[in-house]
Enzyme design. Sequence first.
Site, mmCIF file in Angstrom:
data_model
loop_
_atom_site.group_PDB
_atom_site.id
_atom_site.type_symbol
_atom_site.label_atom_id
_atom_site.label_comp_id
_atom_site.label_asym_id
_atom_site.label_seq_id
_atom_site.Cartn_x
_atom_site.Cartn_y
_atom_site.Cartn_z
ATOM 1 N N ARG A 18 -28.106 2.322 13.588
ATOM 2 C CA ARG A 18 -27.398 1.321 12.797
ATOM 3 C C ARG A 18 -27.964 -0.073 13.019
ATOM 4 N NH1 ARG A 18 -22.163 4.073 12.033
ATOM 5 N NH2 ARG A 18 -20.937 2.977 10.481
ATOM 6 N N ARG B 67 -16.946 -4.542 7.749
ATOM 7 C CA ARG B 67 -17.953 -3.499 7.994
ATOM 8 C C ARG B 67 -19.112 -3.619 7.013
ATOM 9 N NH1 ARG B 67 -14.724 1.820 7.691
ATOM 10 N NH2 ARG B 67 -16.610 2.826 8.461
ATOM 11 N N LYS C 13 -22.502 9.183 3.108
ATOM 12 C CA LYS C 13 -23.426 9.745 4.105
ATOM 13 C C LYS C 13 -22.822 10.932 4.846
ATOM 14 C CE LYS C 13 -23.629 6.290 7.096
ATOM 15 N NZ LYS C 13 -22.674 5.334 6.588
ATOM 16 N N ARG D 127 -10.144 7.052 0.621
ATOM 17 C CA ARG D 127 -10.656 8.011 1.608
ATOM 18 C C ARG D 127 -9.533 8.440 2.558
ATOM 19 N NH1 ARG D 127 -16.200 7.328 4.965
ATOM 20 N NH2 ARG D 127 -15.213 5.665 6.150
HETATM 21 P P1 AMP Z 1 -18.603 5.589 11.012
HETATM 22 O O1 AMP Z 1 -17.667 6.729 11.162
HETATM 23 O O2 AMP Z 1 -20.062 6.037 11.042
HETATM 24 O O3 AMP Z 1 -18.312 4.719 9.815
HETATM 25 O O4 AMP Z 1 -18.427 4.669 12.320
HETATM 26 C C1 AMP Z 1 -17.198 4.044 12.601
HETATM 27 C C2 AMP Z 1 -17.419 2.927 13.600
HETATM 28 O O5 AMP Z 1 -17.977 3.459 14.806
HETATM 29 C C3 AMP Z 1 -18.380 1.833 13.177
HETATM 30 O O6 AMP Z 1 -17.754 0.860 12.352
HETATM 31 C C4 AMP Z 1 -18.797 1.277 14.528
HETATM 32 O O7 AMP Z 1 -17.780 0.464 15.098
HETATM 33 C C5 AMP Z 1 -18.890 2.534 15.385
HETATM 34 N N1 AMP Z 1 -20.233 3.125 15.322
HETATM 35 C C6 AMP Z 1 -20.590 4.328 14.791
HETATM 36 N N2 AMP Z 1 -21.901 4.545 14.917
HETATM 37 C C7 AMP Z 1 -22.420 3.456 15.535
HETATM 38 C C8 AMP Z 1 -23.717 3.060 15.946
HETATM 39 N N3 AMP Z 1 -24.797 3.827 15.716
HETATM 40 N N4 AMP Z 1 -23.855 1.859 16.556
HETATM 41 C C9 AMP Z 1 -22.796 1.070 16.797
HETATM 42 N N5 AMP Z 1 -21.546 1.348 16.425
HETATM 43 C C10 AMP Z 1 -21.345 2.540 15.805
#
Ligand code: AMP
Length: 215
Positions: free
Chosen positions: A88, A171, A13, A127
């Site tokens: 999310r 996750r 994404k 990654r």
């Molecule tokens: P990402 O970089 O999008 O994979 O996000 C890393 C982490 O940030 C996630 O595993 C969550 O802990 C937190 N996070 C990011 N976006 C959200 C969201 N929309 N709602 C809740 N937690 C988020």
Amino acid sequence: MKIIMLGAPGAGKGTHASRISEKYGIPHISTGDIFRENIKAGTELGKKAKSYMDAGELVPDELTCDLVVDRIHQEDALKGYVLDGFPRTIPQAEALTKALAASGEKIDCAIEIHLADEKIIDRMAGRRVCASCGATYHIVNIPPKKEGICDNCGGELELRKDDAPETVKKRLDVYHEQTAPLIEYYEKEGILHVIDGAIGLEPAFAEICKLLDGE
Ligand code: AMP
């Protein structure tokens, strides 16, 4: 053009969102990046978000929704934006729909990058993220020109703490439980498009462009 990227962590994404942002001249808004910047800067928000992120859990909706609603109403987002990592949860999607409806707006397109869990686990292990600017690489699929060094800013590449295999499993569980229902939510809204993330970065991006160009 207001776009939402959906898909499991590691499905691609963020990479596609960043390319869409560049090609179509709209900001790439990643809640994960916003939280990581806040952690780095030692803000109150960063302190609150860190423990959830390190455990592979979601940051509570009340810390997330207002932040995004503020961000999408900034000057640079007037023409549109690509949201990566938000919404999310169903309550986040509902909060977004409501906030947009208040100003007569709506999301135009939700793109799901679909990838099987086994592929995701493999991908996450390779990654690497730039510690300075946040650019994302993969040691096999998207290698930097010089090993361990960011092409954009010369920063050092590192494995994100939450990309460790145990956290990735957590996750993915969280994704299937709380985020995957959004696919049905946006399908019902009639704006969902599914892209097969297994066909490779360039072919998948070509599909996305076709979709956004209305071809
Ligand atoms: P990402 O970089 O999008 O994979 O996000 C890393 C982490 O940030 C996630 O595993 C969550 O802990 C937190 N996070 C990011 N976006 C959200 C969201 N929309 N709602 C809740 N937690 C988020």
